[in-house]
Design a protein around this motif. Structure first.
Motif, short mmCIF file in Angstrom:
data_model
loop_
_atom_site.label_atom_id
_atom_site.label_comp_id
_atom_site.label_asym_id
_atom_site.label_seq_id
_atom_site.Cartn_x
_atom_site.Cartn_y
_atom_site.Cartn_z
N SER A 66 0.82 -1.21 0.00
CA SER A 66 0.00 0.00 0.00
C SER A 66 0.86 1.26 0.00
N GLU A 67 2.13 1.10 0.31
CA GLU A 67 3.10 2.19 0.42
C GLU A 67 2.77 3.17 1.54
N ARG A 68 1.93 2.76 2.48
CA ARG A 68 1.64 3.58 3.67
C ARG A 68 2.66 3.32 4.77
N TYR A 69 3.41 2.24 4.63
CA TYR A 69 4.34 1.82 5.68
C TYR A 69 5.75 1.72 5.14
N SER A 70 6.72 1.77 6.05
CA SER A 70 8.14 1.73 5.68
C SER A 70 8.78 0.38 5.88
N GLY A 71 8.20 -0.47 6.74
CA GLY A 71 8.83 -1.76 7.01
C GLY A 71 7.99 -2.65 7.89
N VAL A 72 8.56 -3.79 8.23
CA VAL A 72 7.91 -4.80 9.08
C VAL A 72 8.74 -4.96 10.34
N GLY A 73 8.08 -5.07 11.47
CA GLY A 73 8.78 -5.25 12.74
C GLY A 73 8.24 -6.45 13.49
N ILE A 74 9.12 -7.16 14.14
CA ILE A 74 8.74 -8.32 14.96
C ILE A 74 8.17 -7.81 16.27
N ALA A 75 7.03 -8.37 16.66
CA ALA A 75 6.44 -8.06 17.96
C ALA A 75 7.10 -8.98 18.99
N LEU A 76 7.99 -8.44 19.78
CA LEU A 76 8.68 -9.24 20.80
C LEU A 76 7.76 -9.36 22.00
N LEU A 77 7.21 -10.55 22.18
CA LEU A 77 6.24 -10.80 23.23
C LEU A 77 6.78 -11.81 24.23
N GLU A 78 6.18 -11.83 25.40
CA GLU A 78 6.57 -12.82 26.39
C GLU A 78 6.41 -14.21 25.80
N GLY A 79 7.40 -15.03 25.97
CA GLY A 79 7.39 -16.38 25.42
C GLY A 79 7.98 -16.47 24.03
N SER A 80 8.35 -15.34 23.44
CA SER A 80 8.97 -15.34 22.12
C SER A 80 10.36 -15.96 22.20
N PRO A 81 10.78 -16.67 21.16
CA PRO A 81 12.12 -17.25 21.17
C PRO A 81 13.21 -16.21 20.88
N LEU A 82 12.82 -14.97 20.65
CA LEU A 82 13.79 -13.93 20.30
C LEU A 82 13.90 -12.86 21.37
N ASN A 83 15.06 -12.27 21.45
CA ASN A 83 15.32 -11.09 22.26
C ASN A 83 16.01 -10.09 21.36
N ALA A 84 15.93 -8.82 21.70
CA ALA A 84 16.55 -7.81 20.86
C ALA A 84 17.09 -6.67 21.71
N ILE A 85 18.14 -6.06 21.20
CA ILE A 85 18.71 -4.85 21.80
C ILE A 85 18.92 -3.88 20.65
N ASP A 86 18.55 -2.64 20.87
CA ASP A 86 18.71 -1.61 19.85
C ASP A 86 19.63 -0.53 20.41
N PHE A 87 20.83 -0.45 19.86
CA PHE A 87 21.80 0.55 20.30
C PHE A 87 21.75 1.75 19.38
N ASP A 88 21.47 2.89 19.91
CA ASP A 88 21.49 4.14 19.15
C ASP A 88 22.54 5.06 19.73
N ASN A 89 23.15 5.86 18.87
CA ASN A 89 24.11 6.89 19.28
C ASN A 89 25.28 6.33 20.08
N CYS A 90 25.78 5.19 19.68
CA CYS A 90 26.93 4.59 20.38
C CYS A 90 28.24 5.03 19.75
#
Length: 90
Positions: A66-90
């Motif tokens: 639809s070109e209304r959005y820029s991307g897809v993001g994973i919803a990190l929820l309790e019980g998810s097999p994934l964890n994430a860290i986002d470092f900005d301005n390092c």
């Protein structure tokens, strides 16, 4: 790797996001999450209402057309097999 990506596409819950202007001049644009129906993701992440509005990867890719959005993001929820860290301005 192809097999792992296929499993990921079918199993993880995702949202779409779009860049929005920074709140303060000089700050970088923000990646704001949305449900594919166009509503901004807010409230308690992982609540029954939130989970009912999350989608699988193929549906999010379709929403990107639809070109209304820029991307897809994973919803990190309790019980998810994934964890994430986002470092900005390092």
């Amino acid at each position: 790797m192809q097999h792992a990506f296929g499993i990921w596409q079918r199993s993880l819950e995702v949202v779409v996001w779009r860049f929005e202007a920074a709140k303060k001049e000089g700050d970088k644009a923000r990646k704001v999450p949305y449900y594919i129906d166009g509503a901004r993701r807010q409230g308690v992440h992982g609540s029954p209402e939130d989970r009912s509005r999350l989608v699988k990867f193929p549906a999010a890719l379709e929403a990107l057309k639809s070109e209304r959005y820029s991307g897809v993001g994973i919803a990190l929820l309790e019980g998810s097999p994934l964890n994430a860290i986002d470092f900005d301005n390092c």
